[in-house]
Design an enzyme around this catalytic site. Structure first.
Site, short mmCIF file in Angstrom:
data_model
loop_
_atom_site.label_atom_id
_atom_site.label_comp_id
_atom_site.label_asym_id
_atom_site.label_seq_id
_atom_site.Cartn_x
_atom_site.Cartn_y
_atom_site.Cartn_z
N TYR A 1 1.09 -1.03 0.40
CA TYR A 1 -0.07 0.17 -0.30
C TYR A 1 0.71 1.27 -0.27
O TYR A 1 0.84 1.83 -0.46
CB TYR A 1 -1.21 0.02 1.68
CG TYR A 1 -2.22 -0.81 1.45
CD1 TYR A 1 -3.25 -0.44 0.27
CD2 TYR A 1 -2.47 -2.29 2.04
CE1 TYR A 1 -4.28 -2.36 0.03
CE2 TYR A 1 -3.33 -2.92 2.43
CZ TYR A 1 -4.66 -2.75 1.12
OH TYR A 1 -5.04 -3.31 0.89
N PHE B 1 2.16 2.45 -2.89
CA PHE B 1 1.14 2.95 -4.26
C PHE B 1 0.84 4.30 -3.91
O PHE B 1 0.58 4.58 -4.62
CB PHE B 1 0.61 2.42 -4.66
CG PHE B 1 0.22 0.11 -5.26
CD1 PHE B 1 0.82 0.32 -6.64
CD2 PHE B 1 -0.16 -1.16 -4.62
CE1 PHE B 1 1.53 -0.59 -6.80
CE2 PHE B 1 0.35 -1.94 -5.38
CZ PHE B 1 0.63 -1.64 -6.48
N TYR C 1 -3.64 9.49 -7.06
CA TYR C 1 -4.06 10.97 -5.80
C TYR C 1 -4.85 12.10 -6.70
O TYR C 1 -6.08 12.26 -6.40
CB TYR C 1 -4.11 10.42 -5.06
CG TYR C 1 -3.75 9.05 -4.87
CD1 TYR C 1 -4.52 8.40 -4.81
CD2 TYR C 1 -2.46 7.92 -4.24
CE1 TYR C 1 -4.77 6.38 -4.19
CE2 TYR C 1 -2.60 6.82 -4.40
CZ TYR C 1 -3.51 6.03 -4.20
OH TYR C 1 -3.32 4.75 -3.92
N GLU D 1 -13.69 -2.30 3.19
CA GLU D 1 -11.95 -2.65 2.33
C GLU D 1 -12.36 -4.37 3.23
O GLU D 1 -12.53 -4.03 4.28
CB GLU D 1 -11.25 -1.77 3.28
CG GLU D 1 -9.65 -2.25 3.22
CD GLU D 1 -8.98 -3.52 2.00
OE1 GLU D 1 -8.28 -4.27 1.56
OE2 GLU D 1 -9.04 -1.68 1.13
N GLU E 1 -10.13 2.06 -6.91
CA GLU E 1 -8.76 2.23 -7.53
C GLU E 1 -8.75 0.44 -7.84
O GLU E 1 -7.23 -0.21 -7.21
CB GLU E 1 -8.05 2.02 -6.66
CG GLU E 1 -7.29 1.95 -5.46
CD GLU E 1 -6.00 3.24 -5.04
OE1 GLU E 1 -5.38 3.65 -5.92
OE2 GLU E 1 -5.79 3.81 -4.01
N GLU F 1 -7.17 -7.13 -12.72
CA GLU F 1 -7.61 -7.18 -11.16
C GLU F 1 -9.11 -7.37 -10.66
O GLU F 1 -9.26 -7.12 -9.59
CB GLU F 1 -6.84 -5.86 -10.82
CG GLU F 1 -5.29 -6.20 -9.87
CD GLU F 1 -4.31 -5.45 -9.74
OE1 GLU F 1 -4.50 -4.55 -8.42
OE2 GLU F 1 -3.15 -5.10 -9.81
#
Length: 647
Positions: free
Chosen positions: A336, A339, A346, A404, A447, A456
């Site tokens: 994380y 990225f 962003y 999440e 994303e 993905e």
């Protein structure tokens, strides 16, 4: 030690100190090529004092034509060449590149010459292995090279040495280099002349089955082939570039310099971390030979500054990685973190949410109209933060759900909520596909894109999630398209070939896509669009098939396909990794590689026809691909036998 400034030969790369100081230019490794070396230690010392890192020299006297078949010559007493005791083992191992005697013709049509050359070649290869040389250079002089390739492979497969073999190939054949009858007259060379020596190299490396220890040493002459052919050469495994002193011009102060066209090639060779070898006598007699080296160092110091993407990707060039499977696996905090460092992604998301809020909420409703925004796959919260910043920038009200599935990342989200976000954000620890949303969303933000856009499983996730999107609601991103381009790269072909695993079928590594920072490769045609997905969409089927045709403009060899994507977040706000439209400074995604089991030779003007499928069984998703023209390949990854993405 003879060399004070030299790191061990062949291990030179960007040093840790350069990386730490942020310097873009590592020191260039360079060698001196000599055809006659009367005293090895003396010459080595002299070359070192000039600033060179290594010496290229014949292992046997270049005019000593040994006879292996006829008496009395074959019984001549005495040593065949000088003793290994003239240098220390370390010096032989790190500072000397051997050269094959020029009279050896292993592919001669004359039997006696060929047989004698075979014996002499074996003798020189064996003695260079005995000395422990790091590299040995062999010249390639024509398309006729099958016997040379066979003898080299025989040597490679019967010894336990680690020597690299540099195949010396000129960019243009001697017979195609013109003398200026009229000075500066435009060059009119035929395409086949430009590509002649590349076909020599291609035949040789194919005969040697792409052996990783056989690399390329290109010789750069005064004339250069077309830009397209130079591009093709720079996709080959170049370990060294030979620079004859005759290609240097003289500037006003009498120093050696190169033409602009030659400089462009040198800059690109710097990127490949090639080593440079200077050959020929000094043409600037009033200047020290150091002036050639100083000019190369000057070019290195003044090479174009790497962009943010190149700085981030340093060390990952041509390094194969398995694509992430974030639906099946929970990502680690470090992943994380990498990225989240992307400076572009962003800010583009923030701009997209900002524009969307302004479009959806008129000025007069800004204090009463609260937009419900759901972040699907919130990770550690960067999209939540981008959305909150966008709302503040637009002066609009939002209520956020951060969904999440990774319970570890939810800990981070809950801490954000406690310390920063407050009740404006609801954290949901749940897979978005199983979530029963308490209300419908005006905007969903995600994303979920991979290097190929849909790899993905963004389509499957967002098709399910549109159930809790209001009629007329917006998805950010709203569409994405994958792209494919044919490529040639023996480096990547060998990397894939080396990925074989014991417990898997023999060719499964060629039926797996890889995320890779493409570096030492040649793209054979511009990318073409493959699959497009729009959200929200009435068509919830995510299986696709596509037939793409590419026109190839030079003789080459096809090793696989590079995959890219472009996405529209909202209105005119986009992200792209397609080279032609790449978002400047964005490094969240490297391209994806779909390899081929067998390299396919291509001729100029031929069309490559690629069939590509995206398959969904309900439990998993996979890709299949096959070339049907100019020849047929096998279908790669049928039924997802080697690679699938778990739903």
């Amino acid at each position: 030690p003879v060399f004070s400034r030299a790191a061990p030969f062949l291990s030179l790369s960007v040093s840790e100190s350069n990386m730490a100081s942020g310097s873009s230019a590592s020191r260039v490794s360079s060698g001196r090529d000599l055809n006659s070396v009367p005293e090895v230690a003396e010459t080595l010392g002299a070359v070192a004092r000039l600033g060179f890192d290594f010496l290229c020299m014949p292992v046997f006297h270049p005019r000593f034509q040994r006879e292996f078949g006829l008496d009395p010559a074959q019984s001549r007493p005495g040593a065949q060449t000088r003793s290994d005791l003239l240098l220390s083992g370390r010096d032989w191992n790190t500072l000397i590149v051997g050269k094959l005697s020029p009279w050896i013709q292993a592919d001669s049509e004359v039997d006696t010459v060929r047989k004698n050359s075979e014996e002499a070649l074996a003798q020189e290869l064996n003695f260079s292995a005995y000395l422990g040389l790091p590299a040995f250079m062999l010249p390639l002089q024509s398309q006729r090279c099958a016997n040379l390739a066979r003898l080299l492979l025989l040597h490679l497969h019967t010894g336990h040495h680690s020597c690299m073999f540099w195949v010396r190939v000129p960019l243009l054949a001697p017979e195609d280099v013109r003398d200026d009858v009229i000075e500066n007259e435009p060059v009119h060379r035929r395409d086949e002349q430009d590509e002649r020596t590349w076909s020599w190299w291609h035949s040789f490396r194919t005969l040697c089955d792409y052996n990783k220890r056989i690399c390329l040493a290109i010789e750069i002459g005064p004339d250069l082939p077309s830009d397209a052919v130079v591009d093709k050469w720079l996709g080959e495994p170049i370990k060294a570039a030979i620079l004859p002193t005759s290609i240097f011009l003289t500037n006003k102060k009498g120093f050696p310099v190169l033409s602009k066209a030659h400089q462009r090639i040198i800059f690109r060779l710097f990127k490949l971390e090639a080593q440079f070898i200077f050959t020929g006598a000094s043409r600037h007699s009033d200047k020290d030979f150091r002036s050639y080296l100083q000019y190369l160092d000057y070019l290195n110091q003044n090479r174009p500054t790497p962009n943010a993407y190149e700085v981030f990707a340093k060390g990952y060039e041509d390094y194969l990685q398995s694509p992430l499977q974030p639906l099946m696996d929970n990502l680690e905090s470090q992943t994380y973190e990498v990225f989240e460092k992307d400076p572009i992604k962003y800010s583009q998301y923030q701009q997209a949410v900002y524009k969307c809020l302004l479009d959806r909420v008129p000025e007069e409703e800004k204090s009463t109209n609260v937009q419900v925004l759901m972040v699907l796959g919130a990770g550690r919260g960067p999209l939540v933060n981008a959305s909150l910043r966008a709302a503040a920038q637009a002066d609009r009200q939002i209520r956020v759900y951060a969904v999440e599935k990774n319970p570890n990342a939810v800990v981070t989200l809950e801490n954000w909520r406690f310390e920063e976000w407050g009740d404006q954000v609801t954290v949901v620890s749940c897979d978005m596909r199983d979530w029963a949303a308490p209300e419908k969303a005006d905007i969903i933000v995600s994303e979920l894109l991979g290097s190929f856009g849909d790899n993905e499983l963004s389509p499957e996730c967002l098709n399910g999630a549109q159930n809790f999107l209001k009629e007329g609601g917006v998805s950010i991103p709203c569409s994405y398209t994958s792209f494919l381009a044919p490529l040639s790269s023996s480096k990547l072909y060998n990397e894939v070939r080396g990925c074989r695993e014991r417990d898997r079928p023999p060719d499964s590594q060629f039926e797996t896509p890889y995320v890779v920072r493409l570096h030492n490769f040649h793209q054979l045609a511009p990318p073409k669009p493959c699959f497009t997905f729009n959200h929200p969409s009435k068509d919830v089927s995510s299986s696709r098939s596509q037939c793409l045709r590419f026109s190839v403009q030079c003789n080459s060899v096809l090793h696989g396909f590079a995959g890219y994507f472009e996405t529209t977040l909202y209105a005119d706000i986009t992200l792209s990794i397609r080279p032609e439209t790449h978002s400047p400074g964005m490094f969240s995604w490297f391209p994806i590689l779909f390899p081929l089991k067998q390299p396919i030779p291509l001729s100029r003007g031929e069309e490559v026809c690629l069939w590509f499928w995206r398959c969904n069984s309900g439990r998993k998703v996979w890709y299949e691909w096959a070339v049907t023209e100019p020849v047929c390949s096998a279908i790669h990854n049928p039924a997802g036998r080697s690679y699938t993405i778990g739903l």
